[in-house]
Scaffold this motif. Structure first.
Motif, PDB file in Angstrom:
ATOM      1  N   PHE A 175     -12.759   5.583  -8.516  1.00 35.07           N
ATOM      2  CA  PHE A 175     -12.278   6.380  -7.559  1.00 35.07           C
ATOM      3  C   PHE A 175     -12.036   5.186  -6.462  1.00 35.07           C
ATOM      4  CE2 PHE A 175     -12.169   8.781  -3.761  1.00 35.07           C
ATOM      5  CZ  PHE A 175     -11.358   9.536  -3.687  1.00 35.07           C
ATOM      6  N   GLN A 176     -12.604   4.229  -5.792  1.00 30.95           N
ATOM      7  CA  GLN A 176     -11.486   3.727  -5.588  1.00 30.95           C
ATOM      8  C   GLN A 176     -11.148   2.979  -5.761  1.00 30.95           C
ATOM      9  OE1 GLN A 176     -14.737   1.142  -3.140  1.00 30.95           O
ATOM     10  NE2 GLN A 176     -15.244   2.464  -1.678  1.00 30.95           N
ATOM     11  N   ILE A 177     -11.057   2.290  -6.930  1.00 27.39           N
ATOM     12  CA  ILE A 177      -9.638   1.769  -7.572  1.00 27.39           C
ATOM     13  C   ILE A 177      -8.882   2.414  -7.882  1.00 27.39           C
ATOM     14  CG2 ILE A 177      -9.549   0.293 -10.292  1.00 27.39           C
ATOM     15  CD1 ILE A 177     -11.743  -0.438  -9.688  1.00 27.39           C
ATOM     16  N   SER A 178      -9.313   2.986  -8.529  1.00 28.75           N
ATOM     17  CA  SER A 178      -7.698   5.059  -8.260  1.00 28.75           C
ATOM     18  C   SER A 178      -6.487   5.230  -6.878  1.00 28.75           C
ATOM     19  CB  SER A 178      -8.054   5.751  -9.234  1.00 28.75           C
ATOM     20  OG  SER A 178      -8.793   6.637  -8.124  1.00 28.75           O
ATOM     21  N   MET A 179      -8.062   4.690  -6.232  1.00 27.99           N
ATOM     22  CA  MET A 179      -7.114   4.803  -5.162  1.00 27.99           C
ATOM     23  C   MET A 179      -5.851   4.516  -4.063  1.00 27.99           C
ATOM     24  SD  MET A 179      -6.713   7.968  -4.042  1.00 27.99           S
ATOM     25  CE  MET A 179      -6.635   7.971  -2.462  1.00 27.99           C
ATOM     26  N   LEU A 180      -7.021   2.772  -4.808  1.00 27.98           N
ATOM     27  CA  LEU A 180      -6.048   1.189  -5.002  1.00 27.98           C
ATOM     28  C   LEU A 180      -4.119   1.498  -5.415  1.00 27.98           C
ATOM     29  CD1 LEU A 180      -5.957  -1.474  -2.638  1.00 27.98           C
ATOM     30  CD2 LEU A 180      -7.563  -2.298  -4.893  1.00 27.98           C
ATOM     31  N   MET A 190      -3.131   3.792  -6.712  1.00 28.86           N
ATOM     32  CA  MET A 190      -2.138   4.539  -5.964  1.00 28.86           C
ATOM     33  C   MET A 190      -1.278   4.186  -5.191  1.00 28.86           C
ATOM     34  SD  MET A 190      -4.122   8.359  -6.650  1.00 28.86           S
ATOM     35  CE  MET A 190      -2.902   8.988  -5.106  1.00 28.86           C
ATOM     36  N   TRP A 191      -1.937   3.493  -3.879  1.00 23.28           N
ATOM     37  CA  TRP A 191      -1.349   3.089  -2.978  1.00 23.28           C
ATOM     38  C   TRP A 191      -0.511   1.807  -3.280  1.00 23.28           C
ATOM     39  CZ3 TRP A 191      -2.499  -1.779  -0.582  1.00 23.28           C
ATOM     40  CH2 TRP A 191      -1.454  -2.202   0.426  1.00 23.28           C
ATOM     41  N   ALA A 192      -1.078   0.563  -3.795  1.00 17.37           N
ATOM     42  CA  ALA A 192      -0.281  -0.027  -4.617  1.00 17.37           C
ATOM     43  C   ALA A 192       1.002   0.539  -5.412  1.00 17.37           C
ATOM     44  CB  ALA A 192      -1.084  -1.273  -6.232  1.00 17.37           C
ATOM     45  N   ASP A 193       0.892   1.416  -6.091  1.00 21.50           N
ATOM     46  CA  ASP A 193       2.411   2.159  -6.766  1.00 21.50           C
ATOM     47  C   ASP A 193       3.467   2.386  -5.712  1.00 21.50           C
ATOM     48  OD1 ASP A 193       1.493   1.642  -9.496  1.00 21.50           O
ATOM     49  OD2 ASP A 193       0.852   3.793  -9.408  1.00 21.50           O
ATOM     50  N   GLY A 194       2.799   3.801  -4.831  1.00 22.45           N
ATOM     51  CA  GLY A 194       3.544   3.909  -3.598  1.00 22.45           C
ATOM     52  C   GLY A 194       4.722   1.815  -2.439  1.00 22.45           C
ATOM     53  N   ILE A 195       3.377   2.261  -2.313  1.00 18.09           N
ATOM     54  CA  ILE A 195       4.160   0.359  -1.490  1.00 18.09           C
ATOM     55  C   ILE A 195       5.486  -0.150  -2.905  1.00 18.09           C
ATOM     56  CG2 ILE A 195       4.173  -2.288  -1.308  1.00 18.09           C
ATOM     57  CD1 ILE A 195       2.755   0.261   0.105  1.00 18.09           C
ATOM     58  N   GLU A 196       5.353   0.322  -4.068  1.00 16.71           N
ATOM     59  CA  GLU A 196       6.149  -0.432  -5.134  1.00 16.71           C
ATOM     60  C   GLU A 196       7.227  -0.164  -4.641  1.00 16.71           C
ATOM     61  OE1 GLU A 196       4.665  -1.672  -8.817  1.00 16.71           O
ATOM     62  OE2 GLU A 196       3.079  -2.658  -8.103  1.00 16.71           O
ATOM     63  N   ARG A 197       7.090   1.360  -4.962  1.00 19.18           N
ATOM     64  CA  ARG A 197       8.290   2.497  -4.599  1.00 19.18           C
ATOM     65  C   ARG A 197       9.227   2.208  -2.870  1.00 19.18           C
ATOM     66  NH1 ARG A 197       5.192   7.660  -5.957  1.00 19.18           N
ATOM     67  NH2 ARG A 197       4.363   7.438  -7.703  1.00 19.18           N
ATOM     68  N   LEU A 198       8.048   2.125  -2.059  1.00 15.40           N
ATOM     69  CA  LEU A 198       8.650   2.069  -1.283  1.00 15.40           C
ATOM     70  C   LEU A 198       9.604   0.951  -0.998  1.00 15.40           C
ATOM     71  CD1 LEU A 198       8.980   3.249   1.798  1.00 15.40           C
ATOM     72  CD2 LEU A 198       6.841   1.556   1.783  1.00 15.40           C
ATOM     73  N   ALA A 199       8.963  -0.475  -1.383  1.00 12.42           N
ATOM     74  CA  ALA A 199      10.249  -1.879  -1.877  1.00 12.42           C
ATOM     75  C   ALA A 199      10.990  -1.754  -3.031  1.00 12.42           C
ATOM     76  CB  ALA A 199       9.117  -2.550  -2.146  1.00 12.42           C
ATOM     77  N   GLY A 200      10.810  -1.111  -4.041  1.00  8.39           N
ATOM     78  CA  GLY A 200      12.036  -0.731  -4.942  1.00  8.39           C
ATOM     79  C   GLY A 200      13.425   0.296  -3.866  1.00  8.39           C
ATOM     80  N   ASN A 201      12.685   0.889  -3.071  1.00  9.72           N
ATOM     81  CA  ASN A 201      13.627   1.894  -2.329  1.00  9.72           C
ATOM     82  C   ASN A 201      14.592   1.415  -1.063  1.00  9.72           C
ATOM     83  OD1 ASN A 201      13.229   4.429  -3.859  1.00  9.72           O
ATOM     84  ND2 ASN A 201      11.926   5.568  -3.070  1.00  9.72           N
ATOM     85  N   TYR A 202      13.777   0.620  -1.070  1.00  4.50           N
ATOM     86  CA  TYR A 202      14.184  -0.446   0.216  1.00  4.50           C
ATOM     87  C   TYR A 202      15.304  -1.340  -0.097  1.00  4.50           C
ATOM     88  CZ  TYR A 202      14.232  -4.142   4.589  1.00  4.50           C
ATOM     89  OH  TYR A 202      14.977  -4.669   5.243  1.00  4.50           O
ATOM     90  N   GLU A 203      15.839  -1.930  -1.147  1.00  5.69           N
ATOM     91  CA  GLU A 203      16.186  -2.884  -1.720  1.00  5.69           C
ATOM     92  C   GLU A 203      17.055  -2.444  -1.946  1.00  5.69           C
ATOM     93  OE1 GLU A 203      14.370  -5.379  -5.409  1.00  5.69           O
ATOM     94  OE2 GLU A 203      12.856  -5.854  -3.966  1.00  5.69           O
ATOM     95  N   LYS A 204      17.009  -1.118  -2.939  1.00  6.66           N
ATOM     96  CA  LYS A 204      17.791  -0.086  -3.051  1.00  6.66           C
ATOM     97  C   LYS A 204      19.158   0.283  -1.838  1.00  6.66           C
ATOM     98  CE  LYS A 204      19.328   4.427  -5.735  1.00  6.66           C
ATOM     99  NZ  LYS A 204      18.485   5.622  -6.166  1.00  6.66           N
ATOM    100  N   ARG A 205      18.731   0.476  -1.672  1.00  2.06           N
ATOM    101  CA  ARG A 205      18.978   0.919   0.287  1.00  2.06           C
ATOM    102  C   ARG A 205      20.329  -0.400   0.623  1.00  2.06           C
ATOM    103  NH1 ARG A 205      19.868   6.467   0.568  1.00  2.06           N
ATOM    104  NH2 ARG A 205      17.871   7.245  -0.695  1.00  2.06           N
TER     105      ARG A 205
END
Length: 75
Positions: free
Chosen positions: A35-40, A42-57
């Protein structure tokens, strides 16, 4: 006469109990770790999406600024 098999068994018996308790503990811990690994993940995927959106903007902003400066030079 004492049975030799019992004499050999007793020193190892506490080790077996500790090993069994450890195995039970690890089996109980495994779902929590998954469970902790899956949450980690998900958190990492969210950070990667945020970074991708930041670079795009950032690229969009830079392109818009270049377009404005090109129009100002042409005018």
């Amino acid at each position: 006469m004492a049975d030799k098999s019992n004499v050999d068994r007793f020193p190892r018996d506490p080790e077996r109990r500790v090993a069994a308790a450890t195995a039970i503990g690890m089996n109980a811990l495994k779902p929590m770790m998954h469970f902790q690994i899956s949450m980690l993940r998900m958190w990492a995927d969210g950070i990667e999406r945020l970074a991708g959106n930041y670079e795009k903007r950032l690229e969009e902003t830079a392109t818009a600024a270049e377009d404005r400066s090109d129009k100002e030079r042409a005018a």
